[in-house]
Each structure stands twice: as structure tokens, then as C-alpha cells.
Design a protein around this motif. Structure first.
Motif, PDB file in Angstrom:
ATOM      1  N   THR A  66       0.819  -1.213   0.000  1.00 30.85           N
ATOM      2  CA  THR A  66       0.000   0.000   0.000  1.00 30.85           C
ATOM      3  C   THR A  66       0.855   1.266   0.000  1.00 30.85           C
ATOM      4  OG1 THR A  66      -0.142   0.083   2.427  1.00 30.85           O
ATOM      5  CG2 THR A  66      -1.854  -1.161   1.266  1.00 30.85           C
ATOM      6  N   GLY A  67       2.180   1.107   0.062  1.00 31.14           N
ATOM      7  CA  GLY A  67       3.076   2.262   0.074  1.00 31.14           C
ATOM      8  C   GLY A  67       3.567   2.657   1.444  1.00 31.14           C
ATOM      9  N   ASP A  71       5.901   2.626   4.664  1.00 31.25           N
ATOM     10  CA  ASP A  71       7.275   2.320   5.045  1.00 31.25           C
ATOM     11  C   ASP A  71       7.233   1.552   6.359  1.00 31.25           C
ATOM     12  OD1 ASP A  71       9.968   2.230   5.604  1.00 31.25           O
ATOM     13  OD2 ASP A  71      10.149   4.350   6.106  1.00 31.25           O
TER      14      ASP A  71
END
Length: 418
Positions: free
Chosen positions: A193-194, A196
Motif C-alpha cells: 500500500t506504500g 514504510d
């Protein structure tokens, strides 16, 4: 219902030990309305939002992030209010009731706070409320504001999929710091989903450690020491007496107060905080003694399991049971949940918990068996001191024992899905 029936101050120590706190008797619908409003207020105008467990580890991470973003609150008003609490002879007493994953809430967090607000907002959540917390933040987050998630691990992809995708599309950036044991599928989804995502070794690091090493910032020494002392408690090392002070203070203070104080002082808490913690420990120690006195020991496979019941601080109770020969300890709470604690001879708490609607670490886990259909079930739970819950959890121990080769503590673990 007459308020006096759930007033902790009106209960004898014996009854208080056997019954849940008054928050247990509030309908979930009221809690949800309150949580919705608090998240909306927190997100309004915030440049960043942190969703964190409200124990010392999650809140230690919040202190680090606010330091990096120059968003720490002034500690002076909190110290003034703390001094006033110490003078208040009518101040209610309680005891720490924190679950392994930090699901326990700070005792003072339901009180109104009139202090200034940080531009980096804090939304406290537990593992079972993580999906709802992320969903609310996604709804009220300022466009392109940053989001951090600290000391929380999703149970499954389904619990966070919709909320996390919505959050990632709205936020400027999402960073996630944790140290629990993640399912590979869940971790992969979160990263897709992006987000980190940084997950530390649960046997070596606490989340405050992970946050400290993941943020590109030259922290003052007090924050490095804060991470070390927080780790001492969170990994159940118990080598630094200050870690117990941090854990208790995180529970007995509001989240904002704790973050402000450790941000200003690190692990060396000021005298006023130590005095306050010592005052609160009088009843805490009495409740611990009650739980230890109730303990029974049973043999499961090669392990001696100590089982007890009561409102108490589970870590200290587990310490006492371990001293009496327990390889593993089960502390069943009046609210229906249970804390599992292990030792060098038993590092499978998370496997047992996974069989009874829970999870956590090899030496520390939490669960709440799905056995409570109505208030009569809870009434039976209180009057029998958790007899059914104890039986269900011991059955999970037996299942783990049956799937472990004698003397083998090195295999990959059991299949908890069958």
C-alpha cells in the motif's frame, strides 16, 4: 444502574480484585462515539498523526517522533497538574492492567485534557481496535498530513485492508514501526500500500528501539536511554528498576502527560512522578498479593503452568509465579481477557494465545477466549474466578504440548489455523 455499584472507590480490596473496572460496564456504542469524536478533534489541523499503543513502548515512540518534528508539548503544565493530584486526598486508586500487546488503555486517558495540542496528534489504539482507529484517521486526516503507526500489529489483512488503502491515498506519507511477530502476508500487504514498514526483532528490540534507529535524527542521549529502559520492561528483562516506573507511570497518567514527561526527562523521571507512582503502588501491590495467593499450578507436558485470576499487574504476578517454579503463567482478568507469560523454559506464549483469539510474543502474549455470550456468562466468570477461561487456555497449552517433541524448543511452531 446505580453508579455506586461500579464505583471502584466503594469496593473492598477483595471485591475490587474479582470485578472489572467501571469502564467494562459502558456500552461499546458509547465508546465508539467517544473515540470517533476524539479522533476527529485530534486530526483537525494536525500536520501529522501518530496511531500508537498507549503503553510505555508505544508512547516512547511518540516522544521520539515529536522530538524530530519539533512538536513536543511543554511539560510544565503537566507537572503542575501532577503536583495537584498528589495533594488531592480523594484521588481514586487503581492498578495497572496492561495487556501484552498494549491493548490496555491509560487509566487517565478518559479525562478531559485542557493543555495545548501538539501539531503531531496522538490517537491511542490497541491491537483489537487498530482497524477502526486507522479508518477514523483516514476519514478525518488533513490532506497530505503524515501518519505514523507505532507498536501495533494487525491480526490479518482483512482487519486493515480497506482502512489502510484509504489512509495511504490521503496521507502524505505513512511510516509504521513495530517489533511484534508479523505474518508475512500481512507485512507484504502493508508494504504494497506504500507504507514504510520497519519491524524489529521481537526478542531483541522494543518499538521505541525501532523508531529510534529508523528516524534520521541526532537524538539527545536521554532518548537513547529511554529506548533502552523501555526495552527492559517491554521484553520482560527486568534488569533496570526504572523500567517498572515507566510502565506504571504510562498506565496511571494520560498519554499526553507521559509523552511530555519522558520527552523532557527521558527514563530518569522527576521526583514528583516517582512520588506519585509510589503512592499508587500501595494498592497495586495488595492486588498482586491477592492474585499470587489464588494461584494454582498444573503440569502440562514438560511445563509447569501457574494459573490465577484477578485485577492485577500481570508482569509482577508472573514474576512471583516463576519464582515458585512456573515455566509459564496465566493471569485471567475479570474483564474476560488473559495475559500469558513465559520464561527461558517456555517460549510459546504466542502459540497458545493464537489458539484462543490472541497473540503476542514468545514470552509474553494476551488473549480473550470467545466464550462470553451474555452477562450471565460474565457473572459465572466473576463468581468462579474465571474457571471456564482457565480451562480453555489450559486446553490450548495441552494442544501446544501435544505438537512439540519432548525437550524440543527450537522448531518453527505449531499450526494455529486447524
Amino acid at each position: 444502574m446505580d453508579d455506586s455499584l461500579i464505583d471502584d472507590d466503594a469496593l473492598s480490596l477483595s471485591r475490587k480484585s474479582r470485578l472489572p473496572g467501571k469502564g467494562f460496564f459502558y456500552p461499546d456504542s458509547l465508546d465508539e462515539e467517544y473515540a470517533e469524536e476524539r479522533v476527529r478533534e485530534a486530526c483537525e489541523g494536525a500536520e501529522a498523526v501518530i496511531v500508537a499503543d498507549s503503553d510505555a513502548d508505544g508512547l516512547g515512540s511518540v516522544a521520539l517522533i515529536r522530538k524530530v518534528r519539533d512538536a513536543a508539548l511543554d511539560v510544565a503544565p503537566f507537572e503542575t497538574e501532577l503536583t495537584a493530584r498528589l495533594r488531592d486526598e480523594d484521588e481514586p486508586e487503581g492498578e495497572a492492567d496492561v495487556t501484552v500487546n498494549g491493548a490496555g488503555e491509560n487509566e487517565a486517558d478518559d479525562e478531559d485534557e485542557e493543555s495545548e495540542e501538539s501539531p503531531v496528534a496522538l490517537v491511542a489504539a490497541g491491537p483489537h481496535s487498530l482497524g477502526e482507529a486507522l479508518e477514523r484517521v483516514a476519514e478525518y486526516l488533513e490532506p497530505d498530513a503524515d501518519v505514523y503507526v507505532c507498536d501495533l500489529c494487525p491480526d490479518s489483512v482483512e482487519t486493515v485492508s480497506a482502512s489502510l488503502e484509504s489512509l495511504a491515498s490521503r496521507a502524505g506519507a505513512v511510516r509504521w514501526f513495530d517489533h511484534h511477530q508479523w505474518d508475512e502476508e500481512v507485512a507484504a500487504f502493508v508494504r504494497e500500500t506504500g507504507v514504510d514498514l520497519v519491524v524489529g526483532d521481537s526478542d531483541e528490540e522494543c518499538t521505541t528501539d525501532v523508531t529510534l534507529r529508523s528516524l534520521a535524527y541526532d537524538f539527545p542521549e536521554r532518548f537513547t536511554e529511554l529506548a533502552e529502559v523501555t526495552r527492559d520492561h517491554d521484553l520482560w528483562l527486568n534488569e533496570d528498576p526504572r523500567s517498572k516506573d515507566l510502565a506504571d507511570y504510562a498506565y496511571w497518567s494520560s498519554s499526553e502527560e507521559y509523552v511530555a514527561v519522558v520527552g523532557a526527562y527521558g527514563a530518569d523521571l522527576p521526583d514528583s512522578v516517582i512520588e506519585y507512582v509510589e503512592y499508587r503502588r500501595v494498592e497495586k501491590e495488595a492486588l498482586i498479593d491477592r492474585a499470587v495467593d489464588r494461584a494454582e499450578f498444573t503440569q502440562v507436558g514438560e511445563w509447569t503452568v501457574g494459573v490465577t485470576y484477578g485485577r492485577c499487574s500481570q508482569n509482577e504476578v508472573a514474576d512471583a509465579l516463576r519464582e515458585q517454579g512456573a515455566d509459564a503463567s496465566v493471569v485471567v482478568k475479570p474483564a474476560g481477557s488473559a495475559s500469558l507469560r513465559g520464561s527461558d523454559g517456555f517460549e510459546r506464549c504466542h502459540e497458545v494465545a493464537a489458539l484462543v483469539n490472541g497473540g503476542g510474543h514468545p514470552k509474553a502474549a494476551g488473549c480473550k477466549p470467545d466464550i462470553y455470550d451474555d452477562m450471565l456468562d460474565y457473572a459465572h466468570h466473576w463468581t468462579t474466578e474465571g474457571a471456564t477461561t482457565k480451562r480453555v487456555i489450559l486446553a490450548a497449552f495441552e494442544r501446544v504440548a501435544a505438537e512439540v517433541e519432548p525437550g524440543d524448543e527450537s522448531d518453527e511452531g505449531i499450526d494455529t489455523e486447524r
